[in-house]
Design a protein around this motif. Structure first.
Motif, PDB file in Angstrom:
ATOM      1  N   GLY A   1       0.824  -1.208   0.000  1.00  0.00           N
ATOM      2  CA  GLY A   1       0.000   0.000   0.000  1.00  0.00           C
ATOM      3  C   GLY A   1       0.856   1.255   0.000  1.00  0.00           C
ATOM      4  O   GLY A   1       1.931   1.297   0.591  1.00  0.00           O
TER       5      GLY A   1
ATOM      6  N   ASN B   1      -2.924   3.771   2.067  1.00  0.00           N
ATOM      7  CA  ASN B   1      -2.860   2.312   1.953  1.00  0.00           C
ATOM      8  C   ASN B   1      -3.561   1.772   0.698  1.00  0.00           C
ATOM      9  O   ASN B   1      -4.339   0.830   0.769  1.00  0.00           O
ATOM     10  CB  ASN B   1      -3.427   1.658   3.217  1.00  0.00           C
TER      11      ASN B   1
ATOM     12  N   GLN C   1       3.588   3.743   2.864  1.00  0.00           N
ATOM     13  CA  GLN C   1       3.054   3.785   4.219  1.00  0.00           C
ATOM     14  C   GLN C   1       4.210   3.545   5.194  1.00  0.00           C
ATOM     15  O   GLN C   1       5.079   2.698   4.940  1.00  0.00           O
ATOM     16  CB  GLN C   1       1.999   2.691   4.410  1.00  0.00           C
TER      17      GLN C   1
END
Length: 183
Positions: A74, A92, A115
């Protein structure tokens, strides 16, 4: 839409000019760009485009981990206007798309980053397809919606091209007038 004899004559005169302009210059009508972007393991990767007001933008992106093909990590994504307004933001995401119509001229910025919880040493690859202007119009759905075929659809596409060129010419004239006034 039915073209009268004057409309057909004008179209026949403009058609060769339009085709030459479209085939010889990508600066007159920027259409679509597909790029591969490397997202570093830490940090942000951004792409930008200088756009005029009232331009339609469509984008679609996918994230890949070249080192682990089955892994779909993500990322976060944000698109901002020249004045810093958020046009799109997601966390994400492994893929996504966004669309907007520009409300102001200037530099539009799309940024992508990993992320924090998914940071690894390996870089990620982002496939980004960025369409603007007439390339962003879904001509196939126009054809289905209005039940038009072949030649008429081609003429509508050309009409969109002519309108885009006309807008560019007017913008160039306005900017030229401003430049002459400054001298």
């Amino acid at each position: 839409m039915v073209f009268g004899s004057r409309g057909r004559t004008a179209l026949l005169v403009l058609l060769p000019i339009i085709l030459v302009l479209c085939l010889t210059s990508t600066n007159i009508l920027p259409v679509a760009e597909a790029i591969w972007v490397t997202i570093p393991s830490s940090g942000i990767k951004c792409v930008s485009e200088v756009l005029q007001r009232d331009v339609v933008v469509l984008a679609e992106y996918y994230v890949f981990d070249d080192n682990h093909p089955g892994n779909f990590p993500g990322i976060s994504a944000r698109v901002t206007s020249p004045k810093g307004n958020n046009l799109y933001h997601i966390e994400n995401a492994t893929h996504g798309n966004f669309a907007f119509t520009t409300s102001e001229p200037g530099n539009y910025l799309a940024c992508f980053w990993r992320q924090a919880s998914h940071r690894q040493e390996a870089e990620l690859t982002l496939d980004l397809e960025w369409k603007i202007g007439i390339a962003a119009k879904d001509w196939e759905s126009v054809a289905k919606k209005e039940k038009i075929e072949g030649v008429e659809l081609a003429l509508r596409r050309l009409q969109g091209t002519v309108e885009a060129i006309h807008g560019k010419l007017i913008l160039s004239q306005v900017q030229g007038s401003r430049d002459e006034g400054c001298q």
